[in-house]
Design a protein around this motif. Structure first.
Motif, PDB file in Angstrom:
ATOM      1  N   ALA A 162      -9.879  40.756  75.896  1.00  0.00           N
ATOM      2  CA  ALA A 162      -9.306  40.782  77.245  1.00  0.00           C
ATOM      3  C   ALA A 162      -8.090  39.861  77.316  1.00  0.00           C
ATOM      4  N   THR A 163      -8.148  38.728  76.601  1.00  0.00           N
ATOM      5  CA  THR A 163      -7.053  37.759  76.634  1.00  0.00           C
ATOM      6  C   THR A 163      -5.783  38.342  76.036  1.00  0.00           C
ATOM      7  N   GLN A 164      -5.965  39.221  75.013  1.00  0.00           N
ATOM      8  CA  GLN A 164      -4.783  39.742  74.315  1.00  0.00           C
ATOM      9  C   GLN A 164      -4.191  40.995  74.953  1.00  0.00           C
ATOM     10  N   ALA A 165      -4.929  41.653  75.862  1.00  0.00           N
ATOM     11  CA  ALA A 165      -4.429  42.900  76.457  1.00  0.00           C
ATOM     12  C   ALA A 165      -3.109  42.627  77.182  1.00  0.00           C
ATOM     13  N   THR A 166      -2.150  43.564  77.075  1.00  0.00           N
ATOM     14  CA  THR A 166      -0.813  43.305  77.630  1.00  0.00           C
ATOM     15  C   THR A 166      -0.846  43.092  79.147  1.00  0.00           C
ATOM     16  N   ARG A 167      -0.018  42.153  79.610  1.00  0.00           N
ATOM     17  CA  ARG A 167       0.118  41.879  81.052  1.00  0.00           C
ATOM     18  C   ARG A 167       1.315  42.624  81.606  1.00  0.00           C
ATOM     19  N   ASP A 168       2.056  43.320  80.764  1.00  0.00           N
ATOM     20  CA  ASP A 168       3.247  44.016  81.250  1.00  0.00           C
ATOM     21  C   ASP A 168       2.820  45.278  81.994  1.00  0.00           C
ATOM     22  N   TYR A 169       3.722  45.777  82.853  1.00  0.00           N
ATOM     23  CA  TYR A 169       3.367  46.987  83.582  1.00  0.00           C
ATOM     24  C   TYR A 169       3.814  48.226  82.814  1.00  0.00           C
ATOM     25  N   VAL A 170       3.139  49.318  83.105  1.00  0.00           N
ATOM     26  CA  VAL A 170       3.472  50.608  82.515  1.00  0.00           C
ATOM     27  C   VAL A 170       3.540  51.602  83.676  1.00  0.00           C
ATOM     28  N   LEU A 203       8.305  40.475  78.119  1.00  0.00           N
ATOM     29  CA  LEU A 203       7.629  40.229  79.401  1.00  0.00           C
ATOM     30  C   LEU A 203       7.890  38.800  79.882  1.00  0.00           C
ATOM     31  N   VAL A 204       7.771  37.830  78.978  1.00  0.00           N
ATOM     32  CA  VAL A 204       7.952  36.428  79.379  1.00  0.00           C
ATOM     33  C   VAL A 204       9.384  36.214  79.885  1.00  0.00           C
ATOM     34  N   ARG A 205      10.345  36.786  79.172  1.00  0.00           N
ATOM     35  CA  ARG A 205      11.750  36.630  79.583  1.00  0.00           C
ATOM     36  C   ARG A 205      11.993  37.246  80.970  1.00  0.00           C
ATOM     37  N   LEU A 220       0.856  31.976  90.794  1.00  0.00           N
ATOM     38  CA  LEU A 220       2.010  31.405  90.102  1.00  0.00           C
ATOM     39  C   LEU A 220       3.068  32.463  89.877  1.00  0.00           C
ATOM     40  N   PHE A 221       4.314  32.088  90.191  1.00  0.00           N
ATOM     41  CA  PHE A 221       5.443  32.838  89.672  1.00  0.00           C
ATOM     42  C   PHE A 221       5.718  32.171  88.330  1.00  0.00           C
ATOM     43  N   HIS A 222       5.322  32.794  87.261  1.00  0.00           N
ATOM     44  CA  HIS A 222       5.465  32.131  85.962  1.00  0.00           C
ATOM     45  C   HIS A 222       5.795  33.139  84.871  1.00  0.00           C
ATOM     46  N   GLY A 223       6.351  32.605  83.785  1.00  0.00           N
ATOM     47  CA  GLY A 223       6.636  33.471  82.652  1.00  0.00           C
ATOM     48  C   GLY A 223       5.355  33.776  81.893  1.00  0.00           C
TER      49      GLY A 223
END
Ligand SMILES: Cc1cc2nc3c(=O)[nH]c(=O)nc-3n(C[C@H](O)[C@H](O)[C@H](O)COP(=O)(O)OP(=O)(O)OC[C@H]3O[C@@H](n4cnc5c(N)ncnc54)[C@H](O)[C@@H]3O)c2cc1C
Length: 516
Positions: A336-344, A69-71, A54-57
């Motif tokens: 695991a669900t709460q760990a950030t999905r953003d990149y670093v 991240l969502v934006r 998925l390309f998703h927010g």
């Protein structure tokens, strides 16, 4: 690979042929850098072919206040959709309201934010559904009366990776698959990078001004064992699995099902005749290359879908499953669900030279932005480098309008009248405006050579081998296409044998040419 070969100095060597490595390679090559990318297996062999596609927010990340991240991801959806309308398309997700879980007003509020956070031009907004009358309610159990329908996009994840690699190569990058980076050391302001062909064992050392570690779940292995750096950064490996069943419902809208444990599970129409259900989320120990969907995960996904569908989904209904490992930046989250999905992105250098850029985390959806951010981080080391260019630049085969798919199928069928609708659609989905190049001068099915099963022919496999780095049947059947779902075991074996024979002939001819 030739042991004694002297290579020019590459500007950038990239370790990892997943979406992030290939995205960075494409962007860097397009800015004029001389790039080499090495992938120890096949392109997209690891996490980048095991996503939900998925390309998703990421609707549920709103609950963890990941607004930035969502934006970023929401804005990016339409940029990507425009660049690859063959392998990506809009979807309308159905979110049934479950009386025991989040209240309807909260869902509506979340979707309102989702609709407005990232600016939409192509994708339509949320609407409320009466599931007692809407066809989306028909396969669901009787208690589900109200729901919402919102927009996100599909993407063929492994084709996305291959097309980025192709575009990188078209812009001068050297792309090496089945080639592992064994070690890299800094010497006299340059990286000496040791590469090994994992099939032949041949070694090659190249020099580079900079190194990118896009090893995904192996990012830590690259830092500690290949480059031997010491950094405080840690990753968290989170496994996610999907199951595939025969088609469970007769319309084209996917479902997003809330679960009582706070998670969500998708049930998505898949490859016309199937339904894709996922995902689980469990911390993963051990080798990232060995990720399988466990019996517990299969039971969880069947249970999650059966909570909603009238006809229960049983383990016997599962025709295929796959599993991947998310390489998340360890931000100390409790679950695991709460760990950030953003990149670093972290850069380490020595005396302002020979940078090493480590890529942690990320999403398929933000790969292009990640590549831009990576090159922005490296800009001081490459003053000659051009600026960002990928927003608005189509991937190979993607140079047609977002709503132009049907017209393209029509044009392909009128040029090649022997194609049936199913075949033409599959080709246009895979190759877009390049479908005609795959078929070449064929004037009948017979001209496409041997058929390996379904509608996979010698002509197409030849294209995949010469243009898209395919070496084995798995590369063709599970990554560049999903025809593994259609072919029998005997057909898969026959394809593998044919490809190996073909590769042997090609290398024999190359050896003859070289010797004389
Ligand atoms: C279950 C699941 C569902 C997901 N769903 C979505 C989704 O729907 N949408 C979304 O946006 N994101 C999704 N994601 C996230 C997304 O898939 C990942 O963030 C992304 O694929 C990571 O790409 P990567 O290039 O960093 O890693 P990878 O794809 O794993 O690539 C890293 C590559 O590096 C190679 N490598 C490692 N070490 C070496 C070495 N020494 N030499 C050479 N090569 C090496 C590996 O072989 C591997 O191919 C999902 C992830 C999972 C697990």
């Amino acid at each position: 690979m030739n042991e004694n070969r002297t290579d020019p100095v590459f500007d950038l060597v990239i370790i990892g042929g997943g979406v992030n490595g290939c995205g960075i390679a494409r962007d860097a090559a397009g800015r004029g850098l001389h790039v080499l990318l090495c992938e120890q297996g096949d392109l997209a062999q690891a996490t980048s072919s095991a996503s939900t596609k998925l390309f998703h927010g990421g609707l549920r990340y709103l609950e963890f206040y990941e607004f930035r991240l969502v934006r970023k991801a929401l804005i990016e959806r339409e940029v990507l959709l425009r660049a690859m309308p063959h392998i990506s398309w809009p979807l309308r997700f159905v979110l049934p309201h479950h009386k025991g879980l989040r209240p309807a007003w909260l869902l509506r509020l979340g979707l309102f934010i989702y609709d407005h956070l990232g600016g939409r031009k192509i994708l339509p907004p949320t609407r409320t559904l009466d599931l007692t009358t809407d066809p989306a309610g028909a396969p669901l159990r009787d208690g589900f009366r109200k729901g919402f329908e919102y927009s996100d996009c599909w993407v063929e994840d492994s084709r996305l990776v291959v097309l980025n690699a192709r575009d990188a190569a078209a812009r001068g990058a050297e792309v090496l698959t089945r080639t592992r980076c064994e070690a890299a050391v800094r010497r006299d302001g340059l990286w000496q990078v040791e590469l090994r062909d994992v099939e032949t064992g041949a070694a090659r050392t190249v020099q580079a001004r900079g190194l990118v570690n896009a090893g995904g779940p192996w990012v830590d292995d690259v830092i500690r064992n290949r480059v031997r750096e010491d950094t405080p950064d840690r990753i968290r490996l989170v496994r996610g699995s999907h199951i595939v069943t025969r088609r469970l419902f007769d319309h084209d809208r996917p479902y997003i099902f809330q679960q009582s444990d706070g998670r969500i599970v998708f049930a998505i129409p898949y490859e016309t005749d199937f339904t894709l259900i996922g995902t689980t989320e469990c911390d993963h120990d051990g080798d990232p290359g060995v990720a399988v969907c466990t019996p517990d995960e299969i039971a969880y996904l069947c249970g999650a879908a059966s909570e909603y569908f009238k006809a229960p989904v049983a383990e016997e209904d599962v025709v295929w499953s796959y599993s991947g490992v998310r390489p998340l930046y360890d931000d100390g989250a409790t679950s695991a669900t709460q760990a950030t999905r953003d990149y670093v992105l972290k850069v380490v250098d020595r005396d302002r030279a020979a940078p090493l850029l480590n890529v942690f985390g990320g999403k398929i959806t933000t790969y292009r932005r990640l590549a831009e951010a990576a090159l922005a981080k490296l800009a001081t080391y490459y003053p000659e480098m051009d600026g960002p260019w990928t927003a608005g630049a189509p991937l190979p085969g993607g140079d047609f309008p977002v709503d132009g798919f049907e017209a393209l199928v029509g044009r392909l069928r009128s040029k090649y009248p022997f194609l049936d609708d199913k075949f033409a659609r599959r080709l246009v989905r895979a190759y877009g405006t390049e479908a005609g190049e795959v078929l070449g001068d064929a004037s009948g099915l017979g001209d496409l050579g041997r058929c390996f099963g379904w509608n996979l022919t010698e002509r197409e496999v030849g294209w995949l081998m010469t243009r898209e780095w395919a070496r084995s049947a798995a590369d063709v059947l599970w990554r560049r296409t999903k025809l593994g779902l259609r072919l029998s075991e005997a057909e898969r074996d026959a394809l593998d044998a044919w490809m190996r024979g073909q590769a042997a002939t090609d290398s024999g001819e190359a050896a003859k040419r070289a010797s004389g």
